[in-house]
Design an enzyme around this catalytic site. Sequence first.
Site, PDB file in Angstrom:
ATOM      1  N   GLU A 175       2.690   7.495 -16.425  1.00 38.41           N
ATOM      2  CA  GLU A 175       2.795   7.803 -17.863  1.00 38.41           C
ATOM      3  C   GLU A 175       2.771   9.369 -17.887  1.00 38.41           C
ATOM      4  O   GLU A 175       2.150  10.043 -17.207  1.00 38.41           O
ATOM      5  CB  GLU A 175       1.742   7.296 -18.844  1.00 38.41           C
ATOM      6  N   ASP A 192      11.467  24.033 -27.279  1.00 35.45           N
ATOM      7  CA  ASP A 192      11.286  23.408 -26.137  1.00 35.45           C
ATOM      8  C   ASP A 192      12.314  23.575 -25.316  1.00 35.45           C
ATOM      9  O   ASP A 192      13.562  23.846 -25.357  1.00 35.45           O
ATOM     10  CB  ASP A 192      10.955  21.971 -26.415  1.00 35.45           C
TER      11      ASP A 192
END
Length: 871
Positions: free
Chosen positions: A617, A270
Amino acid sequence: MLKKFIIAVLLFTTLKGYAQDYKQFPMWNANLPFEQRVEDLVSRLTLEEKVQQMMHHAPAIPRLGIPAYDWWNEVLHGVARTTYRTTVYPQAIAMAATWDTASLKLMAVQSALEGRAIFNAAIEDGKEGERYHGLTYWTPNINIFRDPRWGRGQETYGEDPFLTAMLGKVFTQGLQGNHPKYLLAAACAKHFAVHSGPEPIRHSFNAEVSDFDLWDTYLPAFKELITKTNIAGVMCAYNALRKKPCCGNSELMVDILRRQWKFTGYVTSDCWGLDDFFKYHKTHKTAEDAAIDAVINSTDLECGQNVYIKLTEAVKAGRMSESQIDLSVKRLFMIRMKLGMFDPPSMVPFAQVPRSMLEHERHQAHALKMARQSLVLLKNDNNTLPLSKNIKKIAVLGPNADNRIAVLGNYNGIPSKITTVLDGIKEKLGPNVEVVYEQAIHFTTDTLFQMTENVANFRIDNKTGFKAEYFDNRELKGTPIVRYESIPDHFWQEGAEVVEGIKGNNFSARYTSYFTADRDGEIYFELEGDDGYRFYVDDKLVVDAWERNRWGARLYKLNLKKGTTYKLVLEFWQGGYQAKIRLTPGGKVKTNFKALAERIKDADAIVFVGGISPQLEGEEMPVNYPGFNGGDRTSIMLPAVQTELMKTLKTTGKPVVFVMMTGSAIAIPWEHENIPAIINAWYGGQAAGTAVADVLFGDYNPAGRLPVTFYKSDADLPHFEDYSMENRTYRYFKGTPLYPFGYGLSYTQFEYSNLEVPITVKAGTTIPVKVTVTNKGSRSGEEVAQLYIAYTDQKIKVPIRALRGFNRIELNAGESKTLHFHLNAEDLMVTGEDGKSLQPKGKLLISVGGGQPDVKIKTTSNVITKEIRIQ
């Protein structure tokens, strides 16, 4: 001049020699097997060149004719973040709510074709090798949405391993295509593994799970994609598992991924996740230590440029072998070979995909279809819906009613047209129906900051508004591109075009104007910028948020004297991800709910469009609103101000419809008891508003089903950082949810009959299941038939029940269809405490219906359950 000419001639001669020489190498011989060509290619690279190819931005190697390539690209629900306009389908969690594998697979095919069109166009446009123009997509996100507070759960296919696996499989098949030689595009399963928040501590978080939970919940979807779909890539997670960072975790990466599952594709970290080894996990002392451990444990590519650069010295110092580097580089070039990057375009069928494939009308139609399919009707008392089109007046209210950001979700592209709910309702009803719109509230407060100043009071260079200067760097340096704009209010996706020649990544801007006060008094300037900004009044710095201030708004009060002119300068920079800059001259206005209700009391119906938003979010985003933290939520309750407004709206006596947008489960106990009609609309993509309007007014019969459990309150949830599955998701939750996994209503009625299963079966054999579904209502509709199994007399730990089959079908009024399911040996196995699969013997309940057994669904009259015995 002579010296420059000689250098140019030498360079041309050298490059010409390269062109003549490298094409003779086996690596360029399209008739040879990929494996042989990759072996040849890697054998010709220097150590330094190999290492450079192991970072997401791989530079060109002119002497071998190898072009530059950037591995970083996204296609979560349409090609994302590119400089080209693309089709934006519903967010991943919304596509999961369709429970339609055929629709999802087609969406993936269409997205891959748009990706090919972009890749081909980028080569023509001189953008080859730039981020978000490649063919390696870091999707799908098949992490399990174990806790509704996780902000990135919207990117997943929900809480169930089986549903996630089936949807992830067809997405991968669609994206990668079925050509016998070439990949249409390259998918990547992420984030491996045991990754689902919390976002604020993801770089240092250590997940502790039992072997049972690891293999029962967190690994099945990865296993399905890796062992059965030949997925090209895997992305390892930021967090640690059992105190070892996932990208250097030998249990995950070597034992499970490479040895047990025989994965031969590439693994990427990542982004900047390898830095976490020594910065946050503190498991490694240096970047070189982290680089060695990550490569040895099978991470081939660094998303980032900070760690793998140390590999050259590590090899030269004898700390690791060059053959280990070779293994990773071969995997990387094998993917590029399979994508056709080293073959003549005439040989690669996808190299001919034209620009006209972008936002193709078939793709736009499918985006609308999936938006419709994703809508979940949660409540419809007294047939409040569908609404009549013959009404005279309708009120459309709420923070998401006209929110173009919300419908796009995150990891999204930018389409040419976005339809909000307000747009959809206006288009549906036409000019003869009065549509009254007010935002009324923010998501969490009844006070809105509104622009109150006349734009004409801002002037520069004899023009109204601001002089905008855009720089192709973060430092406001060089010659800018200049244009004149109104009050600055911009939101760009990363990579999107800001102005011609400047993309939304690593740029800066300066906005200048002169404001003349038309009164004595005061004015407030609300400022918001991502990544940083500075605000000057009369050349004095009054607001300094130059260091990253993502999503943080600030107010500056200026005392005015009538007739005085004030010089205003707003400077802004952005370094990556989304870019936002806004300057709002005005003041705070508190909404009077009673006055609002009085204004709209003559409406025939009220549609409140609320919920939450990807503005609140998402991935690692500092948000300072109550109930939200770092991209996650601290509470699953609907923000109280929305409930309070709906309480007031109910006093009008008019039907109130609650359209809830969200990427995760929201607890709405008051609304469940008091609002007659509720639609969960997710983040529905570019056609979200049209889809909602179609359901509101009966032009589409909703059939979406929840891919997650909607709990009643925060009290139902274990601690967020607890990764045990005890009392989580429908498979282990012992309480009563507000709306269960698999739930959804229709405008018609369905009935199940004639469930046929064998009474006894031998362990290890396939169980055929046959059932009839009938549409007992007066209109056509779609039903999602769901098959669950449950072992009832086991001493070992087993789920309460587990989904093992589903089928979305369409039935005309009065029509019946017979469905066939087949439960194979793997479907019937459970996980032991040691993580190994085993086949229980004894009683097994098989249930088929429009939802889970023991759940009452008003529009599906029954779920049929039969008990069989496994011998």
